[in-house]
Scaffold this motif. Structure first.
Motif, PDB file in Angstrom:
ATOM      1  N   ALA A  34       0.834  -1.209   0.000  1.00  0.00           N
ATOM      2  CA  ALA A  34       0.000   0.000   0.000  1.00  0.00           C
ATOM      3  C   ALA A  34       0.868   1.257   0.000  1.00  0.00           C
ATOM      4  N   ARG A  35       1.957   1.244   0.771  1.00  0.00           N
ATOM      5  CA  ARG A  35       2.860   2.402   0.787  1.00  0.00           C
ATOM      6  C   ARG A  35       3.515   2.599  -0.583  1.00  0.00           C
ATOM      7  N   TYR A  37       2.311   1.724  -3.546  1.00  0.00           N
ATOM      8  CA  TYR A  37       1.303   2.261  -4.466  1.00  0.00           C
ATOM      9  C   TYR A  37       1.097   3.752  -4.209  1.00  0.00           C
ATOM     10  N   ALA A  38       1.003   4.130  -2.941  1.00  0.00           N
ATOM     11  CA  ALA A  38       0.795   5.541  -2.598  1.00  0.00           C
ATOM     12  C   ALA A  38       1.971   6.389  -3.085  1.00  0.00           C
ATOM     13  N   LEU A  39       3.184   5.895  -2.938  1.00  0.00           N
ATOM     14  CA  LEU A  39       4.356   6.618  -3.427  1.00  0.00           C
ATOM     15  C   LEU A  39       4.290   6.771  -4.948  1.00  0.00           C
ATOM     16  N   VAL A  41       1.754   6.982  -6.811  1.00  0.00           N
ATOM     17  CA  VAL A  41       0.747   7.984  -7.165  1.00  0.00           C
ATOM     18  C   VAL A  41       1.251   9.391  -6.848  1.00  0.00           C
ATOM     19  N   ARG A  42       1.857   9.562  -5.664  1.00  0.00           N
ATOM     20  CA  ARG A  42       2.321  10.889  -5.237  1.00  0.00           C
ATOM     21  C   ARG A  42       3.586  11.334  -5.944  1.00  0.00           C
ATOM     22  N   GLN A  43       4.520  10.405  -6.113  1.00  0.00           N
ATOM     23  CA  GLN A  43       5.838  10.736  -6.658  1.00  0.00           C
ATOM     24  C   GLN A  43       6.256   9.675  -7.690  1.00  0.00           C
ATOM     25  N   HIS A  74      -5.890   5.104 -13.378  1.00  0.00           N
ATOM     26  CA  HIS A  74      -6.179   5.101 -11.932  1.00  0.00           C
ATOM     27  C   HIS A  74      -6.094   3.691 -11.349  1.00  0.00           C
ATOM     28  N   LEU A  76      -3.725   2.412  -9.695  1.00  0.00           N
ATOM     29  CA  LEU A  76      -2.980   2.340  -8.438  1.00  0.00           C
ATOM     30  C   LEU A  76      -3.731   2.997  -7.280  1.00  0.00           C
ATOM     31  N   GLN A  77      -4.942   3.438  -7.529  1.00  0.00           N
ATOM     32  CA  GLN A  77      -5.735   4.063  -6.474  1.00  0.00           C
ATOM     33  C   GLN A  77      -6.347   2.979  -5.604  1.00  0.00           C
ATOM     34  N   SER A  78      -6.275   3.140  -4.308  1.00  0.00           N
ATOM     35  CA  SER A  78      -6.884   2.212  -3.351  1.00  0.00           C
ATOM     36  C   SER A  78      -6.667   0.751  -3.731  1.00  0.00           C
TER      37      SER A  78
END
Length: 113
Positions: A34-35, A37-39, A41-43, A74, A76-78
């Motif tokens: 999850a971390r 995927y969030a990275l 999306v953000r960076q 999208h 990689l979202q949720s």
């Protein structure tokens, strides 16, 4: 292209035995995914750089194109909150097309440790 329903890009799987013997590992792997995927999306630039640094044999242009396609869709979202109905549709499609030989249950698709 093949009529398959949309499904998550990445599937994390484990065994019941692993869940019983090392549930912490399963939880840590899920959290790390999850971390990541969030990275991405953000960076996305940093995520791509990290991927290429850890896997020097990968082609940068190919991975760049794939990451941007995933971001545009999208995908990689949720990543860890796919609705059960989506998973059941995917499992049914796999059964109907002979990819698997017995039906999956929502519990088996969404089981947790």
């Amino acid at each position: 292209d093949f009529g398959a329903p949309r499904y998550p890009e990445l599937w994390l799987t484990t065994t019941r035995s692993e869940c019983r013997t090392d549930p912490g590992l399963v939880r840590e792997m899920t959290a790390a995914t999850a971390r990541g995927y969030a990275l991405a999306v953000r960076q996305p630039g940093q995520a791509l750089g990290d991927l290429l640094a850890a896997n020097p044999g990968l082609d940068q242009a190919t991975e760049h194109a794939e990451l941007h396609a995933l971001l545009a869709a999208h995908a990689l979202q949720s990543p860890l909150s796919t609705p059960a109905t989506t998973l059941v549709k995917w499992a049914s499609w796999k059964l109907d097309h002979g990819i698997v030989h017995r039906p999956a249950t929502p519990r088996s698709l969404l089981g947790s440790c």
